[in-house]
Scaffold this motif. Structure first.
Motif, short mmCIF file in Angstrom:
data_model
loop_
_atom_site.label_atom_id
_atom_site.label_comp_id
_atom_site.label_asym_id
_atom_site.label_seq_id
_atom_site.Cartn_x
_atom_site.Cartn_y
_atom_site.Cartn_z
N THR A 83 -28.82 44.92 -16.88
CA THR A 83 -28.62 45.87 -15.78
C THR A 83 -28.95 45.25 -14.43
O THR A 83 -28.17 45.36 -13.47
CB THR A 83 -29.50 47.11 -16.01
N SER A 125 -14.45 51.99 -21.54
CA SER A 125 -15.43 50.92 -21.61
C SER A 125 -15.15 49.97 -22.75
O SER A 125 -15.44 48.78 -22.67
CB SER A 125 -16.84 51.50 -21.70
N ILE A 173 -19.74 49.31 -12.81
CA ILE A 173 -20.50 50.21 -11.94
C ILE A 173 -19.97 50.22 -10.51
O ILE A 173 -20.39 51.03 -9.69
CB ILE A 173 -22.01 49.87 -11.93
N THR A 176 -18.77 53.67 -9.05
CA THR A 176 -19.86 54.56 -8.67
C THR A 176 -20.43 54.16 -7.31
O THR A 176 -20.58 54.99 -6.41
CB THR A 176 -20.99 54.50 -9.72
N GLY A 226 -25.47 54.01 -10.18
CA GLY A 226 -24.80 52.88 -10.80
C GLY A 226 -25.71 52.23 -11.85
O GLY A 226 -25.26 51.86 -12.94
N ARG A 229 -25.67 54.30 -14.86
CA ARG A 229 -24.43 54.07 -15.59
C ARG A 229 -24.54 52.78 -16.41
O ARG A 229 -24.14 52.72 -17.57
CB ARG A 229 -23.29 53.99 -14.56
N ALA A 230 -25.11 51.74 -15.80
CA ALA A 230 -25.23 50.45 -16.49
C ALA A 230 -26.16 50.56 -17.69
O ALA A 230 -25.86 50.05 -18.77
CB ALA A 230 -25.73 49.39 -15.51
N GLU A 233 -24.48 52.42 -20.50
CA GLU A 233 -23.22 51.88 -21.02
C GLU A 233 -23.42 51.27 -22.41
O GLU A 233 -24.40 50.59 -22.67
CB GLU A 233 -22.68 50.83 -20.05
#
Lengths: 306, 261, 274
Positions: A83, A125, A173, A176, A226, A229-230, A233
Motif C-alpha cells: 500500500t 480488479s 487508486i 479515487t 485511496g 481502496r489499496a 484490494e
C-alpha cells in the motif's frame, strides 16, 4: 352540498403511512447490513483471536495454518508495504492528473480525460491482476532486477513482488485520488485564484502556492480513501505479490497480504483456519473503518474551512 | 357549489384567521394576523418584499408544511374547520384551495397530462370526462385556441405567459373553491400580465381569489379587498377603494404613495 | 523560468503517462483477447476445466447473478433514496442511517465476501449459490444505487413538488407520478454502473457463488461469473488464451457500460433546463 375538509381520512392516509414505513425500511437496509456484517465478521473471528491470544495474533511473525500457528504480522506488513509503495507512486501522479484536469486542460479535453479516469476505475480488479501478472511481473524481473543488481549483486526476484503489486495498485487508486482531488482543487473559491494572480504570481505559483494548499484537506481525504481502496484490494494483489507470508526485506520480495490470504485460503480452510481468516477480516475491517472515519473527519474540516 | 346565488347578497367568510403567528425556526415571520377572507371576492395582499405576504398565503393551503422549520400558532378556519386541527385532511384542503405560483411550474409532461393530473389523482378515470375537463379548463383560461393542436406536446415548450395560464387551468381542473395566487405575474411580460389579469376578472364570479402582488396598480385594478402587510403584521384590511383613496393608517398611506418599500 | 518548465513538464508527463497506461492495459488485453473471441467461444460449453471450448455457462452465470443482485438492490436502493431525499426529516437518526450507508460503500469486497459466506452460505443455508452471490453483491451496489438516485432526486425542482401538492396530490402520488419520472436517467445511470460493478466483481463471487462450471438451473445452484472464471484460468494456469479472451470480453463490457453511463448523464444535464 358543503363537502367538508374534515372528512375522508380513510384508505388514502393509511396507504400513505404504509408507504412511508416501507420507504423507511428500505432506508435502514444499509444500516442493518453494516450491523450484520460487523456481527458476523466479529462473531466468526473472535474465537480465533482468543485462541491465539490477541497479542500473538497481531504481532506473531509465523503464519502457518498447517501447524495451527496464526501470527498475522507478515500479512499486515505485506499489506502495508504494498500500500505505501503504491501511495508513493500514486500520490504525485494523482495530484498531477488532478491539476492537469482542473487547471490546464480545456473543458472538452478535460471531459475526455475524465472519461479515461472513469474507465480506469471501471476496469475489474481481476483484469488488473491478470495484466500485472502477464506484463508487470516479467517486466520487473527483466528490467528492474538488473538495475537493482548494479548496487546489490545478490538481489533476486521472480517478479512476483511488492513492487509489482504496488505498480498495479497505484494505477487502481488513481481514479479515487484524481477525482476527489480535482473536486477539491476546483472548489477553491475563485477569489483566491484572482488574488494570487493579482499579486503578480504566475499560474504555476498560484497552483502550488495557493490552490493546492487551499485544497489540502480534500486532497488528503482523497489519499486516505485511496489508501483504503489499496488496503482492501484483493484480486489484483492475489495474482501479483506471490503470497508468501514472510516479513519482506526488500521491494523485490514476495509478500502475502491480509486480503489475498483470506481469498486464497478460504476455499480449502479447515474450521479453525477459517476462524483465523475471519479474524484477519476483523483486522482489515478495523483498519478500513479507521481510515474511512479519518477521511470523513478530514473532509468535514474542509467543509468548515471554506 | 350551490352557494353562488346568494353570494352577491351577503358574502360568507371563506377563511377566518385568528391570532396567527408563524416562525421560521426562531425568526417570527407573521405576528398576530387576524383576517377574514370573503367568499367569491378577490382579496389582494400588498406590502414590501419580505413582509410575510407570501408566507401568509402559503399558510392557507398548508404549503408551509414542506418547510420543516416552520412553526405555526393561532387558528385558520376554512369553512369553519380549523386547517391545523387534527381532523383536517390536508389533501382535501388543497383540493379545495388551489394555488398558482410565482414562477410558472408546469410539470415536465404534455399539456394534456398537466391538466388531467389533478382530476386523475382525485379518482377521475373516464377518458371522455377528462377530455372535456381539459377543453373546459383551457377555455376558461383562454388558452384553448392556442394549444388545442398541441395538447400532446410538452408543456415546457409553451411561452411563460402560456405556461402560467396552463398552471391556472391545471388548478381549475380540480374544481377548487379558492385560488391562491402568489405573485402570478411577476415573472411575466406586460402583455402576458394583462391576459392573466383579464382572466382573473372572469374567474372572480366563481372563485374566491387571494392574490399576493407587489404591483399596487394591479391590486387596485382587480381586487375587492386589499390587505396591507408590513414586517409580518397586517396593518389594515379594507375595501380596495378605501385603502387606495383613504387609508386609515399612516403607514399604509406612506406605502401607497410610494414613500417606502 | 526553469521552475515553470519543470512544473509543467512533470504535470504533463504524469498525466500523459496515466493515459498511456490506460490505453496500454485496454489495448494489450484487447489485442491479445479479441482475436480469441468467436461465436463458438461465446456459445459453447467449456471442456477440460476451461482449457478448451467456450464460456457459455459462465456468461449465463454472470447474467443470473447480476439479475438477482439488481432485482434485490434496485427497489431497495431507489426506495431508500426516496426516503432520504423526500421523506426523512433532518435528525440524529437520519444522520446515523446516512453515515452507515456511506460506511457500507467503503467496506472492501473481500469483507463482503466473508460476510456473504458466513451469513448467506452458512448461516441461512443457501450454500454456494446464485442466491448467496446475488444477495452479497447487492450489498455492494446498494450504495451506488442510493447515491445516484439521490443525486437525481435533488435535481428535481421544488416547484414541481409544490405544483403537485397544491393540486391535492399526496406525498407519495407526488413522488411517484411527478418526481420519480424526472429521475429516470439518473436511476438508469446508477443501474448501469451497478451492472459494471457486479460483472467485474470477483472476491465476493469466489466466496459466495462457489465456482461450479455449469449453467445454473436454480437460484440455489453454484456457478461462475466471467470475472471469477478468468481468475481461475489465470491463477491456476489453465489457459492464458482463454483468460485473455474472457478479459477482453470484460473490458469490452466495461467500455460499453461507461460509455452508456456517460451519454445518459450528459443528457441529464439538459433535462431540467427551465
Amino acid at each position: 352540498m358543503k363537502a367538508s375538509i374534515s372528512e375522508k381520512r380513510g384508505r388514502r392516509s393509511i396507504r400513505e403511512t404504509a408507504i412511508e414505513r416501507i420507504l423507511f425500511l428500505a432506508g435502514i437496509t444499509a444500516t442493518i447490513s453494516v450491523a450484520l456484517i460487523t456481527i458476523f465478521i466479529f462473531g466468526s473471528g473472535i474465537p480465533a483471536l482468543l485462541d491465539s491470544g490477541f497479542v500473538n495474533f497481531l504481532v506473531g511473525t509465523n503464519w502457518s495454518p498447517a501447524n495451527g500457528s496464526y501470527g498475522t504480522l507478515p500479512l499486515t506488513a505485506g499489506t502495508m508495504a504494498v500500500t505505501l509503495t503504491a501511495l508513493v507512486l500514486g500520490i504525485p501522479t494523482g495530484i498531477a492528473c488532478a491539476v492537469f484536469l482542473s487547471e490546464i486542460l480545456h473543458r472538452k479535453a478535460a471531459r475526455v480525460f475524465k472519461f479515461a479516469i472513469e474507465l480506469l476505475a471501471g476496469i475489474p480488479s481481476v483484469v488488473y491482476g491478470f495484466f500485472g501478472l502477464i506484463v508487470v511481473v516479467p517486466a520487473v524481473r527483466t528490467y528492474i532486477l538488473p538495475l537493482v543488481r548494479l548496487w546489490d549483486p545478490d538481489a533476486h526476484t521472480t517478479g512476483l513482488s511488492i513492487l509489482s503489486g504496488a505498480i498495479i495498485l497505484a494505477v487502481m487508486i488513481l481514479p479515487t485520488i484524481v477525482s476527489l482531488s480535482e473536486n477539491a482543487i476546483s472548489s477553491v473559491p475563485a477569489e483566491y485564484r484572482e488574488a494570487s494572480l493579482a499579486l503578480g504570481a504566475n499560474k504555476r505559483q498560484t497552483i502550488t502556492g495557493v490552490l493546492i494548499p487551499a485544497a489540502r484537506s480534500g486532497i488528503l481525504a482523497s489519499i486516505i480513501l485511496g489508501m483504503g481502496r489499496a488496503i482492501g484490494e484483493t484480486m489484483a494483489i492475489l495474482l501479483i505479490t506471490g503470497n508468501v507470508a514472510v516479513l519482506p526485506k526488500s521491494l523485490l520480495d514476495p509478500v502475502a497480504t491480509l486480503t489475498g490470504t483470506i481469498a486464497m485460503e478460504m476455499s480449502y480452510a479447515s474450521a479453525s483456519h477459517q476462524q483465523a481468516l475471519f479474524a484477519v477480516g476483523i483486522i482489515l475491517f478495523i483498519i478500513i473503518m479507521l481510515l474511512n472515519a479519518v477521511a470523513q473527519g478530514v473532509s468535514k474540516r474542509m467543509g468548515v474551512n471554506q | 357549489m350551490g352557494n353562488n346565488s346568494n353570494a352577491a347578497m351577503r358574502p360568507e367568510t371563506q377563511f377566518e384567521i385568528r391570532d396567527l403567528d408563524l416562525f421560521y425556526d426562531k425568526f417570527q415571520a407573521l405576528h398576530h394576523v387576524d383576517m377574514d377572507i370573503l367568499k367569491n371576492r378577490v382579496t389582494a395582499l400588498i406590502g414590501p418584499s419580505g413582509c410575510g405576504k407570501s408566507t401568509f398565503i402559503r399558510t392557507l393551503n398548508r404549503m408551509n408544511d414542506l418547510i420543516p422549520i416552520v412553526k405555526i400558532t393561532g387558528s385558520v378556519k376554512f369553512d369553519g374547520t380549523d386547517i391545523f386541527g387534527r381532523d383536517c385532511d390536508v389533501i382535501a384542503l388543497r383540493k379545495k384551495v388551489g394555488m398558482v405560483f410565482q414562477k410558472p411550474n408546469p410539470f415536465p409532461k404534455t399539456v394534456y397530462e398537466n391538466i388531467v393530473y389533478g382530476p386523475r389523482i382525485h379518482g377521475e378515470k373516464n377518458k371522455r370526462k377528462l377530455d372535456e375537463l381539459v377543453e373546459m379548463s383551457l377555455k376558461q383560461v383562454a388558452l384553448w385556441d392556442e394549444v388545442k393542436d398541441r395538447l400532446h406536446k410538452p408543456a415546457l415548450g409553451l411561452s411563460g405567459g402560456q405556461q402560467q395560464r396552463l398552471c391556472i387551468a391545471r388548478c381549475l381542473a380540480v374544481e377548487p373553491e379558492v385560488i391562491l395566487m402568489d405573485e402570478p405575474t411577476s415573472a411575466l411580460d406586460p402583455v402576458a400580465t394583462l391576459k392573466i389579469e383579464e382572466l382573473m376578472s372572469s374567474l372572480r364570479e366563481r372563485y374566491t381569489i387571494v392574490i399576493v402582488t407587489h404591483n399596487m396598480q394591479q391590486a387596485g385594478r382587480i381586487s375587492d379587498f386589499t390587505s396591507f402587510f408590513l414586517n409580518g403584521e397586517v396593518i389594515e384590511t379594507d375595501h380596495t377603494d378605501a385603502i387606495f383613496s383613504n387609508p386609515s393608517n399612516s403607514k399604509t398611506e406612506e406605502y401607497i404613495t410610494g414613500r417606502f418599500g | 523560468m526553469i521552475k515553470n518548465r519543470l512544473f509543467y513538464s512533470v504535470v504533463w508527463f504524469l498525466s500523459i503517462l496515466t493515459l498511456a497506461v490506460l490505453l496500454m492495459i485496454i489495448g494489450y488485453i484487447m489485442y491479445r483477447g479479441l482475436t480469441q473471441i468467436s461465436w463458438e467461444f461465446l456459445s459453447e460449453k467449456p471442456a477440460l476445466m476451461g482449457k478448451k471450448g467456450g464460456i457459455f455457462p459462465v456468461i449465463i452465470g454472470t447474467l443470473y447473478v447480476t439479475g438477482v443482485a439488481l432485482v434485490i438492490a434496485a427497489p431497495i436502493g431507489i426506495a431508500a433514496a426516496v426516503y432520504f431525499v423526500e421523506y426523512s426529516k433532518e435528525g440524529r437518526l437520519v444522520r446515523i442511517i446516512r453515515t452507515f450507508t456511506e460506511v457500507l460503500a467503503g467496506i472492501p469486497s473481500i469483507i463482503i465476501g466473508l460476510f456473504g459466506f458466513a451469513f448467506f452460505v452458512v448461516f441461512l443455508g443457501f450454500g454456494w449459490s446464485v442466491l448467496s452471490g446475488g444477495l452479497s453483491v447487492s450489498l455492494m451496489i446498494l450504495p451506488i444505487l442510493i447515491r445516484s438516485t439521490e443525486e437525481a432526486l435533488k435535481t428535481v425542482p421544488l416547484s414541481y413538488r409544490e405544483g403537485s401538492l397544491s393540486l391535492g396530490a399526496s406525498k407519495w402520488e407526488t413522488t411517484y407520478k411527478i418526481v420519480l419520472p424526472c429521475c429516470k436517467n439518473g436511476i438508469l445511470t446508477g443501474l448501469i454502473l451497478s451492472i459494471g460493478r457486479v460483472v467485474g466483481e470477483t472476491a465476493v463471487i469466489m466466496l459466495t457463488v462457489g465456482g461450479a462450471l455449469k449453467v445454473p438451473m436454480s437460484l440455489f445452484d453454484s456457478t461462475r461469473t466471467m470475472a471469477l472464471h478468468m481468475y481461475i484460468l489465470a491463477a491456476e494456469g489453465i489457459s492464458q488464451e482463454r483468460a485473455f479472451a474472457t478479459a477482453a470480453l470484460l473490458v469490452l463490457i466495461i467500455l460499453v457500460i461507461n460509455g452508456l453511463a456517460n451519454i445518459i448523464s450528459a443528457r441529464i444535464g439538459g433535462a431540467h433546463g427551465k
